[in-house]
Design an enzyme around this catalytic site. Structure first.
Site, PDB file in Angstrom:
ATOM      1  N   ASP A   4       0.792  -1.242   0.000  1.00  0.00           N
ATOM      2  CA  ASP A   4       0.000   0.000   0.000  1.00  0.00           C
ATOM      3  C   ASP A   4       0.828   1.298   0.000  1.00  0.00           C
ATOM      4  O   ASP A   4       0.513   2.244   0.742  1.00  0.00           O
ATOM      5  CB  ASP A   4      -0.967   0.017   1.197  1.00  0.00           C
ATOM      6  CG  ASP A   4      -1.971  -1.130   1.168  1.00  0.00           C
ATOM      7  OD1 ASP A   4      -1.908  -1.955   0.251  1.00  0.00           O
ATOM      8  OD2 ASP A   4      -2.809  -1.207   2.087  1.00  0.00           O
ATOM      9  N   ASP A  35      -4.477  -0.821  -1.639  1.00  0.00           N
ATOM     10  CA  ASP A  35      -5.766  -0.713  -0.964  1.00  0.00           C
ATOM     11  C   ASP A  35      -6.709  -0.142  -2.029  1.00  0.00           C
ATOM     12  O   ASP A  35      -6.370   0.866  -2.673  1.00  0.00           O
ATOM     13  CB  ASP A  35      -5.585   0.266   0.211  1.00  0.00           C
ATOM     14  CG  ASP A  35      -6.501  -0.023   1.379  1.00  0.00           C
ATOM     15  OD1 ASP A  35      -6.816  -1.196   1.638  1.00  0.00           O
ATOM     16  OD2 ASP A  35      -6.894   0.948   2.065  1.00  0.00           O
ATOM     17  N   HIS A  50     -10.575   0.521  -2.495  1.00  0.00           N
ATOM     18  CA  HIS A  50     -11.944   0.502  -1.976  1.00  0.00           C
ATOM     19  C   HIS A  50     -12.976   1.024  -2.964  1.00  0.00           C
ATOM     20  O   HIS A  50     -12.699   1.944  -3.736  1.00  0.00           O
ATOM     21  CB  HIS A  50     -12.026   1.345  -0.705  1.00  0.00           C
ATOM     22  CG  HIS A  50     -11.174   0.846   0.417  1.00  0.00           C
ATOM     23  ND1 HIS A  50     -11.169  -0.461   0.835  1.00  0.00           N
ATOM     24  CD2 HIS A  50     -10.280   1.505   1.228  1.00  0.00           C
ATOM     25  CE1 HIS A  50     -10.328  -0.598   1.850  1.00  0.00           C
ATOM     26  NE2 HIS A  50      -9.762   0.569   2.107  1.00  0.00           N
ATOM     27  N   HIS A  60     -17.342   2.664   0.902  1.00  0.00           N
ATOM     28  CA  HIS A  60     -16.875   1.395   1.477  1.00  0.00           C
ATOM     29  C   HIS A  60     -17.206   1.320   2.971  1.00  0.00           C
ATOM     30  O   HIS A  60     -17.208   2.350   3.665  1.00  0.00           O
ATOM     31  CB  HIS A  60     -15.354   1.278   1.276  1.00  0.00           C
ATOM     32  CG  HIS A  60     -14.815  -0.067   1.599  1.00  0.00           C
ATOM     33  ND1 HIS A  60     -14.177  -0.340   2.786  1.00  0.00           N
ATOM     34  CD2 HIS A  60     -14.845  -1.224   0.895  1.00  0.00           C
ATOM     35  CE1 HIS A  60     -13.831  -1.625   2.793  1.00  0.00           C
ATOM     36  NE2 HIS A  60     -14.206  -2.172   1.656  1.00  0.00           N
ATOM     37  N   HIS A 106     -10.800   6.885   1.629  1.00  0.00           N
ATOM     38  CA  HIS A 106      -9.419   6.789   1.124  1.00  0.00           C
ATOM     39  C   HIS A 106      -9.315   5.693   0.067  1.00  0.00           C
ATOM     40  O   HIS A 106     -10.114   4.766   0.034  1.00  0.00           O
ATOM     41  CB  HIS A 106      -8.442   6.496   2.279  1.00  0.00           C
ATOM     42  CG  HIS A 106      -8.636   5.140   2.891  1.00  0.00           C
ATOM     43  ND1 HIS A 106      -9.634   4.861   3.802  1.00  0.00           N
ATOM     44  CD2 HIS A 106      -7.973   3.968   2.701  1.00  0.00           C
ATOM     45  CE1 HIS A 106      -9.574   3.586   4.147  1.00  0.00           C
ATOM     46  NE2 HIS A 106      -8.590   3.015   3.493  1.00  0.00           N
ATOM     47  N   LYS A 143      -6.805  -5.094  -2.948  1.00  0.00           N
ATOM     48  CA  LYS A 143      -7.568  -5.682  -1.833  1.00  0.00           C
ATOM     49  C   LYS A 143      -8.490  -4.624  -1.246  1.00  0.00           C
ATOM     50  O   LYS A 143      -8.254  -3.423  -1.418  1.00  0.00           O
ATOM     51  CB  LYS A 143      -6.594  -6.207  -0.765  1.00  0.00           C
ATOM     52  CG  LYS A 143      -5.708  -5.096  -0.212  1.00  0.00           C
ATOM     53  CD  LYS A 143      -4.705  -5.605   0.774  1.00  0.00           C
ATOM     54  CE  LYS A 143      -3.880  -4.459   1.319  1.00  0.00           C
ATOM     55  NZ  LYS A 143      -4.643  -3.423   2.021  1.00  0.00           N
ATOM     56  N   CYS A 197      -1.985  -2.597   7.648  1.00  0.00           N
ATOM     57  CA  CYS A 197      -1.860  -3.543   6.530  1.00  0.00           C
ATOM     58  C   CYS A 197      -0.552  -4.336   6.548  1.00  0.00           C
ATOM     59  O   CYS A 197      -0.539  -5.509   6.181  1.00  0.00           O
ATOM     60  CB  CYS A 197      -2.071  -2.809   5.220  1.00  0.00           C
ATOM     61  SG  CYS A 197      -3.802  -2.267   5.077  1.00  0.00           S
TER      62      CYS A 197
END
Ligand code: VGL
Ligand code: ZN
Length: 247
Positions: free
Chosen positions: A50, A88, A90, A94, A123, A148, A193
Site C-alpha cells: 500500500d 488498498d 476501496h 466502502h 481513502h 484488496k 496492513c
C-alpha cells in the site's frame, strides 16, 4: 542449487575475511558483517504494501513519514527476484469509511458483521489518483500488483485474507505456486496492513520478515507497539533494510 549457492557465498566470505585480515581489523569486521546478513533467494519475495498516494502527505489518510520509505523500498527491491505490490482499493462508500455510517467520524470504531472495524476517512477509492502508487516508487521487476479491500462490505488490511477471515485474496496460493517460502514485508502502514499481512504470512506457513525502516505506522491509541508485540508473538522477524544482503 541451494547448496551450490551457499557454497559460493561461504567461499566469498572466506576470501573476504582472508583479504580483510591482510588489510586489517576494519576489513575483517566487514567480512563478518556481510556473512551475518540475510540473503534473499529465489524462494524469497518482497511484498510492498500500500505505498499509495492516500497514505503519504497530500493523501486522504497520510501516515507520518510515509514518503520517506520510498527510496528505501526502491533500493531493497533491487536485491529481490520476486516483488509483489499491493494496493488498498476501496469502492466508494466502502464499509471501512466513517462517512458510510451515520453518526460516526474518522478513527471511531464500529461493529460490522465480521467484528470490530476502525472507521477511516474516505481513502484509496478505486481508480482515483489517491489510490495510485506513489510516483517515486520504482519497482520495474514487480510481477504482481494485488488489489484488496474491493468488496464494499468487507475491509482487507491483510494482503492474504479479507477481514471476514474467510475470503482469500489468492496471494498465498500464488506465492506457493511460485515456490516462495519466505516473505519480506514493507510499506504502509506498519500497524495495520503491514502487520496483518505479516501475521497472515506466518499463518499460511511463510517465514516472514518486516523491514522496519521501510515501513511507517499510523499509531492509533498505541496500535504501533501492540502490532509489534503481536507480530513478534506470531514469529515475524523485525529487521532493518541494512540487515539484507546487498543493501
Ligand atoms: C490501511 C487503514 C485503512 C493500511 C488501509 O494500508 O495500513 N490502513 N486502510
Ligand atoms: Zn483501507
Amino acid at each position: 542449487m541451494k547448496s551450490i549457492a551457499s557454497g559460493l557465498s561461504r567461499r566469498f566470505f572466506l576470501q573476504t575475511g582472508a583479504s580483510a585480515g591482510l588489510a586489517g581489523g576494519l576489513g575483517l569486521s566487514l567480512g563478518v558483517f556481510a556473512a551475518d546478513k540475510i540473503k534473499p533467494t529465489a524462494k524469497s519475495a518482497l511484498i510492498v504494501v500500500d505505498v499509495q498516494n492516500c497514505f503519504v502527505d497530500g493523501g486522504t489518510l497520510p501516515v507520518k513519514g510515509g514518503a520517506e520509505i520510498v527510496p528505501v523500498i526502491n533500493n531493497l527491491a533491487t536485491v529481490f527476484e520476486n516483488v509483489v505490490v499491493t494496493q488498498d482499493w476501496h469502492t466508494p462508500e466502502h464499509a471501512s469509511f466513517a462517512s458510510a455510517h451515520s453518526g460516526k467520524k474518522p478513527f471511531d470504531t464500529t461493529r460490522l458483521p465480521y467484528g470490530s472495524q476502525v472507521l477511516w476517512p474516505d481513502h484509496c477509492v478505486q481508480g482515483t489518483d489517491d489510490a495510485a502508487l506513489v510516483n517515486g516508487l520504482k519497482l520495474p521487476n514487480a510481477a504482481l500488483i494485488l488489489r484488496k479491500g474491493f468488496h464494499k462490505d468487507v475491509d482487507s488490511y491483510s494482503a492474504f485474507e479479507e477481514a471476514d477471515r474467510k475470503t482469500s485474496t489468492g496471494l498465498a496460493a500464488y506465492l506457493k505456486a511460485r515456490g516462495i517460502d519466505t516473505v519480506f514485508i514493507c510499506g504502509l502502514a506498519t500497524d495495520f496492513c503491514v502487520a496483518w499481512t505479516a501475521m497472515d504470512a506466518r499463518k499460511a506457513g511463510f517465514t516472514a520478515y518486516v523491514v522496519e525502516d521501510a515501513a511507517r505506522g499510523i499509531d492509533l491509541n498505541g496500535s504501533l507497539a501492540e502490532a509489534w508485540k503481536q507480530m513478534t508473538a506470531a514469529g515475524v522477524k523485525r529487521i532493518k533494510s541494512s540487515d539484507v544482503y546487498g543493501i
